[in-house]
Design a protein around this motif. Structure first.
Motif, PDB file in Angstrom:
ATOM      1  N   LYS A  34      -4.926   7.626  -8.611  1.00  0.00           N
ATOM      2  CA  LYS A  34      -6.506   7.240  -8.778  1.00  0.00           C
ATOM      3  C   LYS A  34      -6.902   8.319  -9.691  1.00  0.00           C
ATOM      4  O   LYS A  34      -6.248   9.381  -9.566  1.00  0.00           O
ATOM      5  N   TRP A  35      -7.649   7.837 -10.555  1.00  0.00           N
ATOM      6  CA  TRP A  35      -8.144   8.851 -11.773  1.00  0.00           C
ATOM      7  C   TRP A  35      -9.740   9.002 -11.643  1.00  0.00           C
ATOM      8  O   TRP A  35     -10.594   9.728 -11.978  1.00  0.00           O
ATOM      9  N   LYS A  36     -10.315   7.727 -10.805  1.00  0.00           N
ATOM     10  CA  LYS A  36     -11.891   7.575 -10.498  1.00  0.00           C
ATOM     11  C   LYS A  36     -12.386   7.634  -9.384  1.00  0.00           C
ATOM     12  O   LYS A  36     -13.387   7.840  -9.045  1.00  0.00           O
ATOM     13  N   ASP A  37     -11.245   7.747  -8.280  1.00  0.00           N
ATOM     14  CA  ASP A  37     -11.585   7.808  -6.677  1.00  0.00           C
ATOM     15  C   ASP A  37     -10.807   8.942  -6.171  1.00  0.00           C
ATOM     16  O   ASP A  37      -9.839   9.547  -6.776  1.00  0.00           O
ATOM     17  N   ASP A  38     -10.892   9.501  -4.932  1.00  0.00           N
ATOM     18  CA  ASP A  38     -10.339  10.349  -4.441  1.00  0.00           C
ATOM     19  C   ASP A  38      -9.140  10.044  -3.687  1.00  0.00           C
ATOM     20  O   ASP A  38      -8.766   8.989  -3.763  1.00  0.00           O
ATOM     21  N   ALA A  39      -8.179  10.993  -3.188  1.00  0.00           N
ATOM     22  CA  ALA A  39      -7.060  10.710  -2.582  1.00  0.00           C
ATOM     23  C   ALA A  39      -6.965   9.885  -1.438  1.00  0.00           C
ATOM     24  O   ALA A  39      -6.226   9.147  -1.251  1.00  0.00           O
ATOM     25  N   ASP A  40      -8.100  10.164  -0.740  1.00  0.00           N
ATOM     26  CA  ASP A  40      -8.319   9.295   0.488  1.00  0.00           C
ATOM     27  C   ASP A  40      -8.424   7.810   0.227  1.00  0.00           C
ATOM     28  O   ASP A  40      -8.041   7.098   1.037  1.00  0.00           O
ATOM     29  N   THR A  41      -9.199   7.648  -0.816  1.00  0.00           N
ATOM     30  CA  THR A  41      -9.212   6.121  -1.075  1.00  0.00           C
ATOM     31  C   THR A  41      -8.077   5.701  -1.737  1.00  0.00           C
ATOM     32  O   THR A  41      -7.966   4.479  -1.174  1.00  0.00           O
ATOM     33  N   ALA A  42      -7.165   6.420  -2.231  1.00  0.00           N
ATOM     34  CA  ALA A  42      -5.685   5.870  -2.468  1.00  0.00           C
ATOM     35  C   ALA A  42      -5.187   5.307  -1.251  1.00  0.00           C
ATOM     36  O   ALA A  42      -4.470   4.268  -1.262  1.00  0.00           O
TER      37      ALA A  42
ATOM     38  N   ASN B  38      10.408   5.568   9.008  1.00  0.00           N
ATOM     39  CA  ASN B  38       8.978   5.921   8.865  1.00  0.00           C
ATOM     40  C   ASN B  38       8.732   5.752   7.269  1.00  0.00           C
ATOM     41  O   ASN B  38       9.771   5.821   6.419  1.00  0.00           O
ATOM     42  N   ILE B  39       7.641   5.477   7.025  1.00  0.00           N
ATOM     43  CA  ILE B  39       7.060   5.388   5.577  1.00  0.00           C
ATOM     44  C   ILE B  39       6.153   6.357   5.333  1.00  0.00           C
ATOM     45  O   ILE B  39       5.120   6.422   6.106  1.00  0.00           O
ATOM     46  N   LEU B  40       6.380   7.063   4.108  1.00  0.00           N
ATOM     47  CA  LEU B  40       5.572   8.028   3.765  1.00  0.00           C
ATOM     48  C   LEU B  40       4.430   7.459   3.114  1.00  0.00           C
ATOM     49  O   LEU B  40       4.730   6.866   1.954  1.00  0.00           O
ATOM     50  N   LEU B  41       2.926   7.675   3.021  1.00  0.00           N
ATOM     51  CA  LEU B  41       2.006   7.212   2.302  1.00  0.00           C
ATOM     52  C   LEU B  41       1.561   8.345   1.445  1.00  0.00           C
ATOM     53  O   LEU B  41       1.151   9.495   2.294  1.00  0.00           O
ATOM     54  N   VAL B  42       1.391   8.406   0.312  1.00  0.00           N
ATOM     55  CA  VAL B  42       1.025   9.467  -0.578  1.00  0.00           C
ATOM     56  C   VAL B  42      -0.319   8.895  -1.496  1.00  0.00           C
ATOM     57  O   VAL B  42      -0.006   7.884  -2.334  1.00  0.00           O
ATOM     58  N   GLY B  43      -1.400   9.561  -1.370  1.00  0.00           N
ATOM     59  CA  GLY B  43      -2.392   9.161  -2.259  1.00  0.00           C
ATOM     60  C   GLY B  43      -2.763  10.508  -3.243  1.00  0.00           C
ATOM     61  O   GLY B  43      -2.863  11.466  -2.916  1.00  0.00           O
ATOM     62  N   ILE B  44      -2.830  10.366  -4.571  1.00  0.00           N
ATOM     63  CA  ILE B  44      -2.988  11.397  -5.564  1.00  0.00           C
ATOM     64  C   ILE B  44      -4.162  10.986  -6.305  1.00  0.00           C
ATOM     65  O   ILE B  44      -4.339   9.665  -7.133  1.00  0.00           O
TER      66      ILE B  44
ATOM     67  N   ILE C 139      -3.681   1.487  -0.160  1.00  0.00           N
ATOM     68  CA  ILE C 139      -2.391   1.109   0.528  1.00  0.00           C
ATOM     69  C   ILE C 139      -2.278   0.549   1.877  1.00  0.00           C
ATOM     70  O   ILE C 139      -1.584  -0.569   2.039  1.00  0.00           O
ATOM     71  N   LEU C 140      -3.167   1.119   2.895  1.00  0.00           N
ATOM     72  CA  LEU C 140      -3.282   0.272   4.063  1.00  0.00           C
ATOM     73  C   LEU C 140      -4.001  -0.760   4.014  1.00  0.00           C
ATOM     74  O   LEU C 140      -3.721  -1.836   4.638  1.00  0.00           O
TER      75      LEU C 140
ATOM     76  N   CYS D 104      -4.195  15.641  -3.479  1.00  0.00           N
ATOM     77  CA  CYS D 104      -3.165  14.823  -2.671  1.00  0.00           C
ATOM     78  C   CYS D 104      -3.622  14.629  -1.275  1.00  0.00           C
ATOM     79  O   CYS D 104      -3.949  15.648  -0.488  1.00  0.00           O
ATOM     80  N   SER D 105      -3.218  13.240  -0.635  1.00  0.00           N
ATOM     81  CA  SER D 105      -3.396  12.996   0.712  1.00  0.00           C
ATOM     82  C   SER D 105      -2.010  12.412   1.162  1.00  0.00           C
ATOM     83  O   SER D 105      -1.516  11.558   0.417  1.00  0.00           O
ATOM     84  N   ILE D 106      -1.603  12.968   2.153  1.00  0.00           N
ATOM     85  CA  ILE D 106      -0.188  12.435   2.849  1.00  0.00           C
ATOM     86  C   ILE D 106      -0.291  11.909   4.062  1.00  0.00           C
ATOM     87  O   ILE D 106      -0.792  12.734   4.841  1.00  0.00           O
ATOM     88  N   GLU D 107      -0.042  10.920   4.476  1.00  0.00           N
ATOM     89  CA  GLU D 107       0.119  10.337   5.704  1.00  0.00           C
ATOM     90  C   GLU D 107       1.657   9.808   6.243  1.00  0.00           C
ATOM     91  O   GLU D 107       2.330   9.324   5.336  1.00  0.00           O
TER      92      GLU D 107
END
Length: 53
Positions: free
Chosen positions: A6-14, A33-39, A18-19, A50-53
């Protein structure tokens, strides 16, 4: 691993995108397991987060 950029929203929005759009559904048979990454990138400040779940 699923990465959403994302470049206009935050990593949590990314991560939420995904979800909400069920990107993980395409990998349901993966069997691990699947790693979710929002940047998020701030063009003005030239910083990223960055946010990782």
């Amino acid at each position: 691993m699923i990465v959403e950029l994302k470049w206009k929203d935050d990593a949590d929005t990314a991560i939420k995108q995904i979800l909400n759009k069920n990107y993980t559904g395409k990998l349901k048979d993966y069997g691990s397991n699947i790693l979710l990454v929002g940047i998020s990138y701030d063009k003005k400040e030239k910083e990223y987060s960055c946010s990782i779940e």
